[in-house]
Design an enzyme around this catalytic site. Sequence first.
Site, mmCIF file in Angstrom:
data_model
loop_
_atom_site.group_PDB
_atom_site.id
_atom_site.type_symbol
_atom_site.label_atom_id
_atom_site.label_comp_id
_atom_site.label_asym_id
_atom_site.label_seq_id
_atom_site.Cartn_x
_atom_site.Cartn_y
_atom_site.Cartn_z
ATOM 1 N N PHE A 164 49.614 23.645 56.520
ATOM 2 C CA PHE A 164 49.154 23.609 54.997
ATOM 3 C C PHE A 164 49.003 22.102 54.990
ATOM 4 O O PHE A 164 47.852 21.370 54.506
ATOM 5 C CB PHE A 164 49.981 24.131 54.050
ATOM 6 C CG PHE A 164 49.559 23.756 52.555
ATOM 7 C CD1 PHE A 164 48.278 23.906 52.355
ATOM 8 C CD2 PHE A 164 50.526 23.482 51.924
ATOM 9 C CE1 PHE A 164 47.774 23.430 50.993
ATOM 10 C CE2 PHE A 164 49.936 23.185 50.303
ATOM 11 C CZ PHE A 164 48.890 23.243 50.360
ATOM 12 N N THR A 204 57.049 29.274 48.874
ATOM 13 C CA THR A 204 57.435 28.640 50.094
ATOM 14 C C THR A 204 58.967 28.421 50.048
ATOM 15 O O THR A 204 59.707 28.495 50.754
ATOM 16 C CB THR A 204 56.638 27.544 50.431
ATOM 17 O OG1 THR A 204 55.238 28.031 50.597
ATOM 18 C CG2 THR A 204 57.166 26.712 51.563
ATOM 19 N N TYR A 231 57.944 22.686 42.187
ATOM 20 C CA TYR A 231 58.659 22.293 43.334
ATOM 21 C C TYR A 231 60.159 21.770 42.850
ATOM 22 O O TYR A 231 60.766 22.390 43.735
ATOM 23 C CB TYR A 231 57.967 20.787 43.753
ATOM 24 C CG TYR A 231 58.524 19.961 44.844
ATOM 25 C CD1 TYR A 231 58.301 20.352 46.284
ATOM 26 C CD2 TYR A 231 59.538 18.789 44.521
ATOM 27 C CE1 TYR A 231 58.864 19.580 47.361
ATOM 28 C CE2 TYR A 231 59.876 17.996 45.837
ATOM 29 C CZ TYR A 231 59.688 18.599 46.956
ATOM 30 O OH TYR A 231 60.079 17.875 48.135
ATOM 31 N N LYS A 266 62.841 24.212 44.696
ATOM 32 C CA LYS A 266 64.033 23.437 45.530
ATOM 33 C C LYS A 266 65.336 23.585 44.829
ATOM 34 O O LYS A 266 66.608 23.769 45.811
ATOM 35 C CB LYS A 266 63.755 22.059 45.549
ATOM 36 C CG LYS A 266 62.684 21.506 46.478
ATOM 37 C CD LYS A 266 63.055 21.849 48.032
ATOM 38 C CE LYS A 266 61.882 21.080 49.043
ATOM 39 N NZ LYS A 266 62.045 21.117 50.472
HETATM 40 P P1 NAD Z 1 55.054 17.198 54.746
HETATM 41 O O1 NAD Z 1 54.100 17.970 53.916
HETATM 42 O O2 NAD Z 1 54.495 16.507 55.828
HETATM 43 O O3 NAD Z 1 55.482 18.565 55.748
HETATM 44 C C1 NAD Z 1 55.839 19.876 55.324
HETATM 45 C C2 NAD Z 1 55.534 20.780 56.554
HETATM 46 O O4 NAD Z 1 55.771 22.081 56.010
HETATM 47 C C3 NAD Z 1 54.029 20.698 56.917
HETATM 48 O O5 NAD Z 1 53.773 20.497 58.227
HETATM 49 C C4 NAD Z 1 53.578 21.932 56.271
HETATM 50 O O6 NAD Z 1 52.296 22.446 56.893
HETATM 51 C C5 NAD Z 1 54.709 23.089 56.312
HETATM 52 N N1 NAD Z 1 54.442 24.128 55.457
HETATM 53 C C6 NAD Z 1 54.232 23.904 54.159
HETATM 54 N N2 NAD Z 1 54.164 25.473 53.653
HETATM 55 C C7 NAD Z 1 54.576 26.182 54.672
HETATM 56 C C8 NAD Z 1 54.933 27.578 54.826
HETATM 57 N N3 NAD Z 1 54.709 28.291 53.588
HETATM 58 N N4 NAD Z 1 55.140 28.047 56.150
HETATM 59 C C9 NAD Z 1 55.221 27.222 57.038
HETATM 60 N N5 NAD Z 1 55.153 25.817 57.023
HETATM 61 C C10 NAD Z 1 54.768 25.285 55.689
HETATM 62 O O7 NAD Z 1 56.370 16.938 54.210
HETATM 63 P P2 NAD Z 1 57.409 15.977 54.405
HETATM 64 O O8 NAD Z 1 57.478 14.592 53.892
HETATM 65 O O9 NAD Z 1 57.472 15.979 56.225
HETATM 66 O O10 NAD Z 1 58.665 16.828 54.043
HETATM 67 C C11 NAD Z 1 59.495 17.816 54.755
HETATM 68 C C12 NAD Z 1 60.640 18.551 54.057
HETATM 69 O O11 NAD Z 1 61.277 17.445 53.304
HETATM 70 C C13 NAD Z 1 59.921 19.192 52.754
HETATM 71 O O12 NAD Z 1 60.815 20.394 52.628
HETATM 72 C C14 NAD Z 1 60.301 18.249 51.645
HETATM 73 O O13 NAD Z 1 60.513 19.028 50.408
HETATM 74 C C15 NAD Z 1 61.606 17.499 52.132
HETATM 75 N N6 NAD Z 1 61.505 16.050 51.498
HETATM 76 C C16 NAD Z 1 60.747 15.225 51.961
HETATM 77 C C17 NAD Z 1 60.871 13.998 51.176
HETATM 78 C C18 NAD Z 1 59.865 12.547 51.580
HETATM 79 O O14 NAD Z 1 59.934 11.905 51.054
HETATM 80 N N7 NAD Z 1 59.192 12.909 52.655
HETATM 81 C C19 NAD Z 1 61.481 13.761 50.016
HETATM 82 C C20 NAD Z 1 62.504 15.001 49.603
HETATM 83 C C21 NAD Z 1 62.271 15.945 50.343
#
Ligand code: NAD
Length: 312
Positions: free
Chosen positions: A37, A93, A146, A150
């Site tokens: 996604f 999700t 979100y 979470k």
């Molecule tokens: P990102 O959007 O790059 O990665 C999320 C990944 O999950 C993507 O590869 C997407 O394709 C996949 N995905 C989404 N919905 C899905 C589904 N239903 N089934 C299978 N795959 C699915 O975001 P990120 O920054 O890499 O974040 C990764 C995790 O860390 C997330 O859970 C996010 O909430 C958490 N997070 C990230 C941050 C940040 O600043 N980067 C901060 C807080 C929490």
Amino acid sequence: MIKRKVLVTGGAGFVGSHLCERLLKDGNDVICLDNYFTGQKQNIVHLLANPYFELIRHDVTNPFYVEVDEIYNLACPASPVHYQYNPIKTMKTSVMGAINMLGLAKRVRAKILQASTSEVYGDPQIHPQTEAYWGHVNPIGERSCYDEGKRSAETLFVNYHKQNNVRIKIIRIFNTYGPRMHPNDGRVVSNFIVQALQGKDITMYGDGLQTRSFQYVDDLIEGMVRMMASPETFRGPVNIGNPHEFTILQLAELVIELTGSKSRIIRLPLPSDDPMQRQPNIDLAKKELDWEPKVQLKEGLIKTIEYFTATL
Ligand code: NAD
Ligand code: UDP
């Protein structure tokens, strides 16, 4: 050394791809699950030649059966632009994804780590945020799909532990940046760098005095791996972030300085429910994981700018 079989959901995303890389380097057998996604094959293409790396297209809202020792549950869009695109799917999700992955962990007795977020604190009234703070979240606002997704996932994790003895770990991640953020991701660091490199206006929302504390991705990955390896009795939640706080205006100015860009900073309306301040208290991570971030903003931005310069 016995190889551990590790499942990374959301493994083709920004954070997930770095995590897969690290887990392989540590000698594990890694299964990367993603529905693409917001993630991209591009992020993990360099890992495909490794026989201990397996890529599976799957959506975590559907059950998934595999035998693994550890699960890192990252699947979920993280950028406000992307998680607000289809808010119902975002909640599915988070919630159904957590139920499916916890069910899997229960069945195969795997240890499971949840990538939770500083967003569980909402627009915080306590500063900096400690894990004991319950948060200040609007349950019907733009960010609620979100934030509440979470928060529900954390509830599910804690109760799968209490009720079924599943070995859980919860980390609350604060704003993280670095190479492999999607150029159209919409988050502030990638937006500003891409705009600066392309000579476009830097889009600062509001007066730019809202703050964030930016963590470089390598520091986050170290924190995640340490959390997974920590004693079973330590389940979190634990904040993983860089406590060095900046205003969005300071970030814009730093990006312009480091890219040598001629871009102007322009003001656009502040999105609703945009938190005014965010800064982690990381005492718990220091104490329990002997972890603290090493990469300061300027150094991390330089590496991220190098990445975008090479890939745009
Ligand atoms: P990102 O959007 O790059 O990665 C999320 C990944 O999950 C993507 O590869 C997407 O394709 C996949 N995905 C989404 N919905 C899905 C589904 N239903 N089934 C299978 N795959 C699915 O975001 P990120 O920054 O890499 O974040 C990764 C995790 O860390 C997330 O859970 C996010 O909430 C958490 N997070 C990230 C941050 C940040 O600043 N980067 C901060 C807080 C929490
Ligand atoms: N922001 C901004 N310009 C942009 C993107 C974001 O000024 O082009 C602001 C946004 O309003 C917020 C902060 O930068 O105050 C961080 O936004 P981001 O989407 O990166 O993450 P958040 O911490 O809000 O989830």
